[in-house]
Design a protein around this motif. Structure first.
Motif, PDB file in Angstrom:
ATOM      1  N   PHE A 171       1.009  -7.828   1.537  1.00  0.00           N
ATOM      2  CA  PHE A 171       1.677  -7.061   1.782  1.00  0.00           C
ATOM      3  C   PHE A 171       0.788  -5.853   1.616  1.00  0.00           C
ATOM      4  O   PHE A 171       1.257  -4.797   1.779  1.00  0.00           O
ATOM      5  N   THR A 172      -0.736  -5.918   1.077  1.00  0.00           N
ATOM      6  CA  THR A 172      -0.588  -4.842   0.634  1.00  0.00           C
ATOM      7  C   THR A 172      -3.338  -5.164   0.924  1.00  0.00           C
ATOM      8  O   THR A 172      -2.819  -5.860   0.032  1.00  0.00           O
ATOM      9  N   GLU A 195       9.268  -4.443  -8.936  1.00  0.00           N
ATOM     10  CA  GLU A 195       9.578  -5.298  -9.885  1.00  0.00           C
ATOM     11  C   GLU A 195       9.211  -6.532  -8.853  1.00  0.00           C
ATOM     12  O   GLU A 195       9.134  -7.855  -9.492  1.00  0.00           O
ATOM     13  N   VAL A 196       9.055  -6.926  -7.910  1.00  0.00           N
ATOM     14  CA  VAL A 196       8.987  -8.007  -7.102  1.00  0.00           C
ATOM     15  C   VAL A 196       7.915  -8.487  -6.466  1.00  0.00           C
ATOM     16  O   VAL A 196       7.321  -9.772  -7.285  1.00  0.00           O
ATOM     17  N   PHE A 197       6.126  -7.542  -6.338  1.00  0.00           N
ATOM     18  CA  PHE A 197       5.592  -7.939  -6.232  1.00  0.00           C
ATOM     19  C   PHE A 197       4.679  -7.971  -7.567  1.00  0.00           C
ATOM     20  O   PHE A 197       3.851  -8.846  -7.273  1.00  0.00           O
ATOM     21  N   ALA A 198       4.504  -7.137  -7.993  1.00  0.00           N
ATOM     22  CA  ALA A 198       3.036  -6.581  -9.630  1.00  0.00           C
ATOM     23  C   ALA A 198       3.979  -6.161 -10.616  1.00  0.00           C
ATOM     24  O   ALA A 198       3.595  -5.138 -10.494  1.00  0.00           O
ATOM     25  N   HIS A 258       0.917   3.325 -10.812  1.00  0.00           N
ATOM     26  CA  HIS A 258       0.276   4.590 -10.314  1.00  0.00           C
ATOM     27  C   HIS A 258      -0.531   3.387  -9.315  1.00  0.00           C
ATOM     28  O   HIS A 258      -0.627   3.731  -7.484  1.00  0.00           O
ATOM     29  N   THR A 259      -0.589   1.641  -9.367  1.00  0.00           N
ATOM     30  CA  THR A 259      -1.354   1.083  -8.108  1.00  0.00           C
ATOM     31  C   THR A 259      -0.786   0.308  -7.703  1.00  0.00           C
ATOM     32  O   THR A 259      -0.026   0.646  -6.553  1.00  0.00           O
ATOM     33  N   MET A 319       0.137   0.219  -3.571  1.00  0.00           N
ATOM     34  CA  MET A 319       0.014  -0.468  -2.773  1.00  0.00           C
ATOM     35  C   MET A 319       1.054  -0.300  -2.315  1.00  0.00           C
ATOM     36  O   MET A 319       1.403  -1.555  -0.676  1.00  0.00           O
ATOM     37  N   ALA A 320       3.158  -0.301  -2.423  1.00  0.00           N
ATOM     38  CA  ALA A 320       3.751  -0.640  -1.893  1.00  0.00           C
ATOM     39  C   ALA A 320       3.620   0.371  -0.591  1.00  0.00           C
ATOM     40  O   ALA A 320       4.043  -0.140  -0.030  1.00  0.00           O
ATOM     41  N   ALA A 321       3.039   1.928  -1.156  1.00  0.00           N
ATOM     42  CA  ALA A 321       3.011   3.001   0.360  1.00  0.00           C
ATOM     43  C   ALA A 321       2.139   2.435   0.976  1.00  0.00           C
ATOM     44  O   ALA A 321       2.049   2.660   2.274  1.00  0.00           O
ATOM     45  N   THR A 322       1.353   1.703   1.277  1.00  0.00           N
ATOM     46  CA  THR A 322       0.059   1.372   2.532  1.00  0.00           C
ATOM     47  C   THR A 322       0.177  -0.442   2.014  1.00  0.00           C
ATOM     48  O   THR A 322      -0.903  -1.513   3.296  1.00  0.00           O
TER      49      THR A 322
END
Length: 185
Positions: free
Chosen positions: A20-21, A141-144, A150-151, A155-158
């Motif tokens: 995912f990231t 909420e689901v992954f980290a 900010h991190t 992660m979500a955007a990339t």
């Protein structure tokens, strides 16, 4: 805390894999590895050519897998004589024949299913493949959930996709049966 000492032979390479990231949620671990005499190679993604094979051809390796990366190291470490140990960090340690889909089906009320975004993509042979992403607004909420906002926003955007084929594929061999292995949650 670890119940067994984790030692890295001088010159060993620790390989961290995730999905995912490409922005690792474990920057502190990556920074610590050179202090232990190991180099950190961190990559993300699934499907197609995976750089695990490239890393395994180098020298003694400690494989570190997070999330889907656990499934990768489970299989990658099974037949590579220079893999010396496995470390799962909240990663999937599949047994032979298990798949990520089968594990997920054991937890029907998990948050990942409803947060998954499905996107078809054209494959080189003309067929259609399926990529899976986490919805940006649900990613943290689901992954980290315990990682600073900010991190996780980065992660979500990339985030990079997880191939549906990788989710459905059964695990071949389980390297954790034969190698020193640590699991951290």
């Amino acid at each position: 805390p670890l119940t067994m000492p984790l030692t890295v032979d001088p010159g060993a390479i620790a390989v961290a894999v995730t999905t995912f990231t490409p922005a690792t949620p474990f920057p502190g671990a990556a920074a610590l590895l050179p202090c232990l005499g190991a180099a950190a190679i961190i990559w993300a993604g699934s499907g197609g050519h995976h750089p695990v094979g490239d890393a395994l051809s180098l020298r003694p390796v400690v494989l570190v897998g997070h999330s889907y990366g656990g499934a990768v190291i489970t299989n990658a470490g099974a037949h590579a004589p220079n893999v010396k140990a496995l470390v799962y960090v909240a990663g999937f340690a599949l047994d032979q024949g298990e798949s990520l889909a089968a594990i997920g089906a054991q937890f029907p009320n998990n948050q990942v299913g409803p947060a998954t975004v499905v996107r078809p993509f054209p494959q080189p042979d003309g067929s259609t493949g399926t990529d899976l992403y986490l919805a940006v607004d649900q990613f943290r909420e689901v992954f980290a959930a315990d990682v600073p906002r900010h991190t996780t926003d980065l992660m979500a955007a990339t985030q990079r996709p997880l191939a549906l084929a990788a989710v459905l594929a059964p695990s071949a061999d389980a390297a954790w049966r034969d190698l020193p292995t640590w699991y951290l949650v």
